[in-house]
Design an enzyme around this catalytic site. Sequence first.
Site, PDB file in Angstrom:
ATOM      1  N   GLU A  73      -5.181  -8.738  -0.336  1.00 28.03           N
ATOM      2  CA  GLU A  73      -6.023  -8.364   0.811  1.00 28.03           C
ATOM      3  C   GLU A  73      -7.454  -8.259   0.316  1.00 28.03           C
ATOM      4  O   GLU A  73      -7.758  -7.409  -0.532  1.00 28.03           O
ATOM      5  CB  GLU A  73      -5.561  -7.042   1.438  1.00 28.03           C
ATOM      6  CG  GLU A  73      -4.244  -7.182   2.181  1.00 28.03           C
ATOM      7  CD  GLU A  73      -3.857  -5.956   2.987  1.00 28.03           C
ATOM      8  OE1 GLU A  73      -4.756  -5.246   3.503  1.00 28.03           O
ATOM      9  OE2 GLU A  73      -2.638  -5.701   3.103  1.00 28.03           O
TER      10      GLU A  73
ATOM     11  N   GLU B 154       0.845  -1.211   0.000  1.00 32.10           N
ATOM     12  CA  GLU B 154       0.000   0.000   0.000  1.00 32.10           C
ATOM     13  C   GLU B 154       0.877   1.257   0.000  1.00 32.10           C
ATOM     14  O   GLU B 154       0.696   2.155   0.823  1.00 32.10           O
ATOM     15  CB  GLU B 154      -0.993  -0.016   1.170  1.00 32.10           C
ATOM     16  CG  GLU B 154      -1.962  -1.177   1.072  1.00 32.10           C
ATOM     17  CD  GLU B 154      -3.232  -1.048   1.917  1.00 32.10           C
ATOM     18  OE1 GLU B 154      -3.295  -0.155   2.776  1.00 32.10           O
ATOM     19  OE2 GLU B 154      -4.161  -1.850   1.684  1.00 32.10           O
TER      20      GLU B 154
HETATM   21  O1  AHR Z   1      -5.660  -5.726   6.855  1.00 34.84           O
HETATM   22  C1  AHR Z   1      -5.611  -4.527   7.562  1.00 34.84           C
HETATM   23  C2  AHR Z   1      -4.888  -3.425   6.809  1.00 34.84           C
HETATM   24  O2  AHR Z   1      -5.624  -3.098   5.678  1.00 34.84           O
HETATM   25  C3  AHR Z   1      -3.529  -3.763   6.261  1.00 34.84           C
HETATM   26  O3  AHR Z   1      -2.518  -3.598   7.191  1.00 34.84           O
HETATM   27  C4  AHR Z   1      -3.363  -2.767   5.164  1.00 34.84           C
HETATM   28  O4  AHR Z   1      -2.503  -3.215   4.151  1.00 34.84           O
HETATM   29  C5  AHR Z   1      -4.778  -2.506   4.706  1.00 34.84           C
HETATM   30  O5  AHR Z   1      -5.058  -1.166   4.620  1.00 34.84           O
END
Ligand code: AHR
Length: 501
Positions: free
Chosen positions: A303, A173
């Site tokens: 994610e 990110e």
């Molecule tokens: O999964 C929680 C958070 O969500 C992670 O650390 C991040 O990569 C995303 O914003």
Amino acid sequence: MAKLIINEENKKSRIEPEIYGHFSEHLGRCIYEGIYVGEKSEIPNVNGMRTDVVDALKELKVPVLRWPGGCFADEYHWMDGIGPKEKRKKMINTHWGGVVEDNSFGTHEYMELCRQIGCKTYVNGNLGSGTVREMSEWVEYMTFEGVSPMADLRKENGHEAPWKVDYFGVGNENWGCGGNMTPEYYANEYRRYQTYVRNYHPDRPIKKICCGANVADYYWTKGVLNTAFDHAEQWHGFMDGLSLHYYVHPEGWEIKGSSTDFDADVWYKTLSKALYMETLIERHGAIMDEYDPDKKVGMIVDEWGTWYTCEPGTNPGFLYQQNTVRDALVAGITLNIFNKHSDRVKMAALAQMVNVLQSVLLTEGGQMIKTPTYHVMHMYRHHQGADLLESTLTGAGEIGPDEWKVPKITESVSMDKDGVITVTMNNLSVEASEKVEIQLANRGYHVVEARIVTDSDMHAHNTFEAPDTVTEKDFAAYEETENGLNVTMPANSVIELRLAK
Ligand code: AHR
């Protein structure tokens, strides 16, 4: 009646097992308590890893595990997590709850966890606040076999042989918590950092993952590929994957919404948002196609999952939430989408494995429960490594309020190496059962296994007092026909049918 036509003679892309991957971050009670309790704990463990959790994950056939973050990755300094535990540095986990991170779970412990689960490794490096040298030395520490400062240090710390790093994330990110970069700036940094992620052993190369977009940020995808793809084109091993992150917040990022208290409209809104994954894959995929028409760079959805308001009374920085039949549907819908797009999607990671967001397992002290999402992933494990089959669903129609209309049924179908066909279908309706007529191209297939995850109450979930409210059960509401079967799917259900000759 809805009709699902399967052409088992048309095999499409391979469903890489890694699509069924998981994510574990130093966040809340995911690593500490959820996975790692330390060698001296009274909770049964092997080398500090909870036996109950490892056993459940082995049953799930976890193919790959991403670690150490997430946002945590870009402030993680790996050298703090090696060597004698009593000497390891303590730090504040500023992203997640401001708690003390004692670094007792580091590289050796992560590798041991993956060994116990029997899964591939996916280490996420620190580009946001770490140096090129730090990243390079971590890779050397983990993977170099010969004589070198880092390989020697690993040996001093008790691990003679190098480990296998299957995937390495070059930042996380970086458009946000990983450094607030522009796509062009990040892509140039990617070019530099990845150079020093050395492949010491060409026979077991590390696959490099470039940081991709958040949700519908097509500007990021375009900017990164524009700046970095010329290298990917020329240099094998420059970029193996581009990530995508997408979470379902029923009421949006600010409010999010309760994990257990919702009405039918919010049910459909949640499922409609889960279905949006398909649009994201198609649109980001179309941009990737412009640069990489042969689909050499995989889309890595590392994610995904539901993200609700955390459970009342818990630390808001720990992101602990319950998991209902609604989450089972989100999982079933999303995994069907990944299967259908397995020509481009090569890996995914549900966030997160234990005690955080849409977890498959929840723990409390020495107790552990499996969530409805666990049971769906368990049924779907048969798709891992199978070939996607051509399948078309017609006549099911839509359901839900005008703004959040969803298809009543979603599906995907695959065939494994032994010729066994796996059909997974979801009935998204909270009101009505649905009949589906399944037709195959050939005769002679019979049901060898039929399983279901469902509950007539859309809020149903498992608790430490009642751990088996929503589980995987045998399913019998089908009749075999000449070249297929007729199935009646209850409302709120995810089913798996396995067919063989
Ligand atoms: O999964 C929680 C958070 O969500 C992670 O650390 C991040 O990569 C995303 O914003």
